[in-house]
Design an enzyme around this catalytic site. Sequence first.
Site, short mmCIF file in Angstrom:
data_model
loop_
_atom_site.label_atom_id
_atom_site.label_comp_id
_atom_site.label_asym_id
_atom_site.label_seq_id
_atom_site.Cartn_x
_atom_site.Cartn_y
_atom_site.Cartn_z
N GLU A 57 27.40 29.80 14.54
CA GLU A 57 27.76 31.16 15.00
C GLU A 57 28.44 31.97 13.90
O GLU A 57 28.23 33.18 13.80
CB GLU A 57 28.67 31.08 16.23
CG GLU A 57 27.97 30.65 17.51
CD GLU A 57 27.77 29.14 17.62
OE1 GLU A 57 28.26 28.39 16.73
OE2 GLU A 57 27.12 28.70 18.59
N HIS B 90 33.22 26.01 28.54
CA HIS B 90 32.06 26.85 28.86
C HIS B 90 32.38 27.85 29.97
O HIS B 90 31.48 28.36 30.62
CB HIS B 90 30.86 25.99 29.27
CG HIS B 90 30.34 25.12 28.15
ND1 HIS B 90 30.93 23.93 27.81
CD2 HIS B 90 29.32 25.29 27.29
CE1 HIS B 90 30.28 23.39 26.80
NE2 HIS B 90 29.31 24.19 26.45
#
Lengths: 330, 319
Positions: free
Chosen positions: B51, B120
């Site tokens: 990322e 998450h």
Amino acid sequence: MTLTTEKQPRFHRDSKQLEMLRSMQTIRRFEERASDDYQAGAIYGVVHCYIGEEAVAVGVCAALNRDDQIISTHRGHGHCLAKGADLNRMMAELYGRQTGYCKGKGGSMHIADFSIGMLGANGIVAGGIPIVTGAGLAAQLEGKGRVAVSFFGDGASNAGPFHESINIAATWKLPMLYVCENNLYSAGTIAADTLALSDVAARAAGYGIPGVVVDGNDVMAVYEAAEAAVSRARAGQGPTLIECKTYRWRGHTERPGQEDPRPKEEIEEWRQRDPINRFATNLIDQGLLTEDAWQKMDAEILAAIEDAVKFSEESPFPEPEAAVEDIFAD
Amino acid sequence: MPKISYAQAGTDALIEEMQQDATTFHLATSASDELVKEFGSDRVRATPIAEGAFTGIAIGAAGSGYRPIINWGMITFSFVAMDQIVNQAAKIHYMFGGQAKFPITFRASVGGGRRVAAQHSQSPYSMFMNLAGLKMILPSTPYDMKGLLKSAIRDDNPVISFESNRLMGVEGEVPEEDYTVPLGVADIKREGSDVTLVALAWLVHEGLAAAEILEKAGVSVEVIDPRSLVPMDEAAIRASVQKTGRLVIADEAGPTAGASAEIITVVTEDRETFAKLKTPPKRVCALHVPIPYSPGLEDHVFPDRDNIVAGIREVLDAG
């Protein structure tokens, strides 16, 4: 120095070498003055000098076109000047003035000039590597043969963004040069203590791209390595990692009283390998330059820097209220 | 008007903007067949799961004349790219004196309720709101999703699109013709006169349900959806509170230094609005914990319509 591989007419190459010498000496004189003015309190915060490493920025940028892009580090004056930045606007930025490249919002560590493909000095080690890789992607999408160059140090080569970015550039065959300036010290830490290999360039093998080690104090050796990598990149063959072995003569920053782990003898030894003196002597030996012409060139550079200081001193500081401008583009 | 899902509205906005602007391209850790087929593998690229690198790549491409659209997947993955978001994307336009534009859209799902635990599940809007230099949208309906995302892609700044994972399958009417929803304009999802409920994302829907329940008890709730957090439509929030004299905020994020705290400040720092407040404002937020896995634990952490009803009653009971 190798002059047997020349592909250009002799006079082009000769005048190019003189321009490269001028560029190197401009970086040195600019930083000598910046350091003096920093000590005198006219420049704020922190200044990192590139003195001793000038051959890297100049050798690489001599192989680039104006519309090729580069990104730099906290030690960024050399890359800016080698890419063609304006002395006045650079010095004015160091002086914190409205006429500076960043209108006084960036200072020494954040000079950028997007009009000449200089995407900025970056104060975070390795922070610029992904960004300039994005410029490489833009160049590939555009398809006009532009290239992008990431300058970074040995310290950055141990950080994630270096590895992640080179992996992507290699996989996508981006037109990139990754130029590691290995000055043997990561700020105050001996680079060899943080690196398991002796050559950063050896890491290229892990990404399936060429890795080249160059004498970073030999500007023509750097230029030739860069030229080969640029040709490769423009031809769509992907990135090259070039490691330039060099040395900074001064401390990590110009701040007085900081610890410097480097032995005096080592510093002296590298000063004997001065990339500028070495190049000037070589040009004189070749008959491309005379002592007089070299002194005249230096005097012109000093005068231009004096003008830049005068320009900066005469420039206004930004209005304090300008601090809330430029957060967003309109 | 055709009905489509919240997720489809996002995809439609992306496709339409990529059709209209050849400088757009898409990076994510996977490349959907649909997008690759339409735009080719140059403009739709699967990146390594790195990322930090692909966030930085977006910044450099944006500064070189392109308009990248990035999908981080879940917002928690963006934390891997924090240097590029915080030190680079947010600051780069300002730090260089405004000399270049960085039009980038970062998409990410937010929220909880999927039993996927702490790494998450998160709604960290306020972490990003605390930075100067990033805009952010938080759509709650398919209509807003499509219109806001189009505005985000057309904006010349980095914009984060927080997309509620609880709303992905929710359907709503979306016009077929091109339209945008501007950033910084709140939407009154339901008019009312007794209390202002500022609700975010999924809690807009829970808030509307709570308003239905309270209507039967004779309480009139005005539900306001800010839709974008930066810029925030302060005027709309203040105007509503000036009308009702009461404020409740419902947010799926925790309360500490959250968007909810900022919204209260928008109201209480304004002398005129503060003077109209009949009772102290009330927040109905998630508990201040990492999101747990086991269903009973997770459901206990998040507020729902019942908590909102209770919060509104508390405010009404106070005066």
